[in-house]
Design a protein around this motif. Structure first.
Motif, PDB file in Angstrom:
ATOM      1  N   PRO A  36       0.822  -1.231   0.000  1.00  0.00           N
ATOM      2  CA  PRO A  36       0.000   0.000   0.000  1.00  0.00           C
ATOM      3  C   PRO A  36       0.845   1.265   0.000  1.00  0.00           C
ATOM      4  N   SER A  37       2.024   1.202   0.598  1.00  0.00           N
ATOM      5  CA  SER A  37       2.899   2.380   0.645  1.00  0.00           C
ATOM      6  C   SER A  37       3.491   2.734  -0.721  1.00  0.00           C
ATOM      7  N   ASP A  38       3.300   1.874  -1.711  1.00  0.00           N
ATOM      8  CA  ASP A  38       3.737   2.186  -3.081  1.00  0.00           C
ATOM      9  C   ASP A  38       2.730   3.063  -3.815  1.00  0.00           C
ATOM     10  N   THR A  39       1.590   3.326  -3.201  1.00  0.00           N
ATOM     11  CA  THR A  39       0.580   4.181  -3.815  1.00  0.00           C
ATOM     12  C   THR A  39       1.145   5.581  -4.026  1.00  0.00           C
ATOM     13  N   ALA A  40       1.167   6.002  -5.289  1.00  0.00           N
ATOM     14  CA  ALA A  40       1.793   7.276  -5.632  1.00  0.00           C
ATOM     15  C   ALA A  40       1.627   7.525  -7.127  1.00  0.00           C
ATOM     16  N   ILE A  41       2.017   8.715  -7.525  1.00  0.00           N
ATOM     17  CA  ILE A  41       2.210   9.020  -8.942  1.00  0.00           C
ATOM     18  C   ILE A  41       3.687   8.802  -9.246  1.00  0.00           C
ATOM     19  N   TYR A  42       3.950   8.126 -10.331  1.00  0.00           N
ATOM     20  CA  TYR A  42       5.330   7.883 -10.763  1.00  0.00           C
ATOM     21  C   TYR A  42       5.553   8.597 -12.085  1.00  0.00           C
ATOM     22  N   TYR A  43       6.578   9.425 -12.096  1.00  0.00           N
ATOM     23  CA  TYR A  43       6.956  10.153 -13.296  1.00  0.00           C
ATOM     24  C   TYR A  43       8.242   9.580 -13.873  1.00  0.00           C
ATOM     25  N   CYS A  44       8.305   9.544 -15.199  1.00  0.00           N
ATOM     26  CA  CYS A  44       9.601   9.368 -15.840  1.00  0.00           C
ATOM     27  C   CYS A  44      10.013  10.727 -16.382  1.00  0.00           C
ATOM     28  N   ALA A  45      11.307  10.930 -16.483  1.00  0.00           N
ATOM     29  CA  ALA A  45      11.825  12.189 -16.985  1.00  0.00           C
ATOM     30  C   ALA A  45      13.143  11.933 -17.691  1.00  0.00           C
ATOM     31  N   ARG A  46      13.401  12.722 -18.711  1.00  0.00           N
ATOM     32  CA  ARG A  46      14.636  12.574 -19.473  1.00  0.00           C
ATOM     33  C   ARG A  46      15.661  13.609 -19.044  1.00  0.00           C
ATOM     34  N   GLY A  47      16.892  13.179 -18.897  1.00  0.00           N
ATOM     35  CA  GLY A  47      17.959  14.119 -18.619  1.00  0.00           C
ATOM     36  C   GLY A  47      18.252  14.967 -19.839  1.00  0.00           C
ATOM     37  N   ALA A  48      18.560  16.213 -19.598  1.00  0.00           N
ATOM     38  CA  ALA A  48      18.909  17.127 -20.682  1.00  0.00           C
ATOM     39  C   ALA A  48      20.303  16.796 -21.214  1.00  0.00           C
TER      40      ALA A  48
ATOM     41  N   TYR B  19      24.561  13.824 -14.849  1.00  0.00           N
ATOM     42  CA  TYR B  19      24.451  15.038 -14.026  1.00  0.00           C
ATOM     43  C   TYR B  19      23.481  16.063 -14.612  1.00  0.00           C
ATOM     44  N   ASN B  20      22.818  15.703 -15.691  1.00  0.00           N
ATOM     45  CA  ASN B  20      21.918  16.637 -16.341  1.00  0.00           C
ATOM     46  C   ASN B  20      20.609  16.773 -15.586  1.00  0.00           C
ATOM     47  N   PRO B  21      20.058  17.976 -15.538  1.00  0.00           N
ATOM     48  CA  PRO B  21      18.719  18.144 -14.954  1.00  0.00           C
ATOM     49  C   PRO B  21      17.673  17.520 -15.870  1.00  0.00           C
ATOM     50  N   LEU B  22      16.445  17.469 -15.373  1.00  0.00           N
ATOM     51  CA  LEU B  22      15.366  16.771 -16.067  1.00  0.00           C
ATOM     52  C   LEU B  22      14.535  17.779 -16.843  1.00  0.00           C
ATOM     53  N   ASP B  23      14.667  17.741 -18.162  1.00  0.00           N
ATOM     54  CA  ASP B  23      14.001  18.776 -18.952  1.00  0.00           C
ATOM     55  C   ASP B  23      12.739  18.316 -19.660  1.00  0.00           C
ATOM     56  N   GLN B  24      12.510  17.029 -19.727  1.00  0.00           N
ATOM     57  CA  GLN B  24      11.282  16.495 -20.323  1.00  0.00           C
ATOM     58  C   GLN B  24      10.690  15.496 -19.346  1.00  0.00           C
ATOM     59  N   TRP B  25       9.382  15.640 -19.089  1.00  0.00           N
ATOM     60  CA  TRP B  25       8.707  14.776 -18.133  1.00  0.00           C
ATOM     61  C   TRP B  25       7.519  14.073 -18.783  1.00  0.00           C
ATOM     62  N   GLY B  26       7.298  12.831 -18.378  1.00  0.00           N
ATOM     63  CA  GLY B  26       6.068  12.161 -18.751  1.00  0.00           C
ATOM     64  C   GLY B  26       4.905  12.736 -17.962  1.00  0.00           C
ATOM     65  N   GLN B  27       3.709  12.287 -18.320  1.00  0.00           N
ATOM     66  CA  GLN B  27       2.514  12.847 -17.694  1.00  0.00           C
ATOM     67  C   GLN B  27       2.235  12.258 -16.318  1.00  0.00           C
TER      68      GLN B  27
ATOM     69  N   GLN C 173      -0.057  19.462 -12.147  1.00  0.00           N
ATOM     70  CA  GLN C 173       0.799  19.441 -13.328  1.00  0.00           C
ATOM     71  C   GLN C 173       2.111  18.712 -13.037  1.00  0.00           C
ATOM     72  N   THR C 174       2.828  18.422 -14.109  1.00  0.00           N
ATOM     73  CA  THR C 174       4.134  17.805 -13.944  1.00  0.00           C
ATOM     74  C   THR C 174       5.168  18.879 -13.607  1.00  0.00           C
ATOM     75  N   PRO C 175       6.253  18.494 -12.979  1.00  0.00           N
ATOM     76  CA  PRO C 175       7.307  19.473 -12.692  1.00  0.00           C
ATOM     77  C   PRO C 175       7.892  20.055 -13.975  1.00  0.00           C
ATOM     78  N   LYS C 176       8.384  21.278 -13.849  1.00  0.00           N
ATOM     79  CA  LYS C 176       8.970  21.992 -14.987  1.00  0.00           C
ATOM     80  C   LYS C 176      10.325  22.537 -14.572  1.00  0.00           C
ATOM     81  N   LEU C 177      11.323  22.292 -15.397  1.00  0.00           N
ATOM     82  CA  LEU C 177      12.670  22.777 -15.112  1.00  0.00           C
ATOM     83  C   LEU C 177      12.730  24.292 -15.277  1.00  0.00           C
ATOM     84  N   LEU C 178      13.224  24.971 -14.239  1.00  0.00           N
ATOM     85  CA  LEU C 178      13.375  26.425 -14.292  1.00  0.00           C
ATOM     86  C   LEU C 178      14.829  26.847 -14.476  1.00  0.00           C
TER      87      LEU C 178
END
Lengths: 125, 107
Positions: free
Chosen positions: A88-100, A109-117, B42-47
């Motif tokens: 039950p503790s796994d209940t959450a929203i899970y996002y994937c994101a691409r490193g820039a 070390y890249n920040p995350l510039d594209q995110w899934g919904q 909304q989803t997070p946005k890089l600033l």
């Protein structure tokens, strides 16, 4: 523009297994790092782990290591997050994101510039 | 593992205000820090990345500074669309942790 499309919401019972997905549209799948992030409703962002599909290098947060598995399938440009024994503790929203690629696309070390919904996972008996 | 502590966790401000959020790292991370905005639902946005580099298309009222262990995100002239939660993330070493967030609310 690159898009990350995640699989739909899931409702599972404790003890069940689950795999959610994140497909990248574009041609950068094997040259960028992909991160999974958890967000319990109403709470903050938690870093789960990261994978580089180019060589399958994968790293986990100690908080999640052994609890989830991150994988990738280059043939369909998709990364996955897998549980074998949901709680039950796994209940959450899970996002994937691409490193820039500010530091070179192969750098983790890249920040995350594209995110899934986001994919809402609900675990309840 | 590197811990990030954001302050304050909540702040109330008015349109036009100058707002400053701090992020403290448990060890030196040079300038490997990013800031994200997450509006409700909304989803997070890089600033900002590399402590002070503005991401493309982000308004210039956002700025970042700091190095080592102390970092700040400043919003000069808060706009209605800026009411959101802001997170820092360190990208120095795995696990690439996030701060716990700062929620900016309307006063």
């Amino acid at each position: 523009e690159v898009q990350l499309v995640q699989s739909g919401p899931e409702v599972k019972k404790p003890g069940e297994s689950l795999r959610i997905s994140c497909q990248e549209s574009g041609d950068s799948f094997t040259t960028h790092w992909f991160t999974w992030v958890r967000q319990i409703p109403g709470k903050g962002l938690e870093w789960v782990g990261i994978i580089f599909p180019g060589d399958f290098d994968t790293r986990y947060s100690p908080s999640f290591e052994g609890q989830v598995t991150i994988s990738a399938d280059r043939s369909v440009a998709t990364t996955y997050l897998h549980w074998s024994n949901l709680k039950p503790s796994d209940t959450a929203i899970y996002y994937c994101a691409r490193g820039a690629d500010f530091y070179g696309s192969g750098s983790p070390y890249n920040p995350l510039d594209q995110w899934g919904q986001g994919t809402l996972v609900t675990v309840s008996s | 593992d590197i811990q990030l502590t954001q302050a304050p966790p909540f702040l109330s401000a008015s349109v036009g205000d100058r707002v400053t959020i701090t992020c403290r790292a448990s060890q030196g991370i040079t300038r490997y820090i990013a800031w994200y905005q997450q509006r409700p639902g909304q989803t997070p946005k890089l600033l900002i990345y590399a402590a002070s580099t503005l991401q493309s298309a982000v308004p210039s009222r956002f700025s970042g500074s700091g190095s080592g262990t102390e970092f700040t995100l400043t919003i000069n002239g808060l706009q209605p669309e800026d009411f959101a939660t802001y997170y820092c993330q360190q990208l120095h070493s795995s696990p690439y942790s996030f701060g716990q967030g700062t929620k900016v609310e309307i006063k």
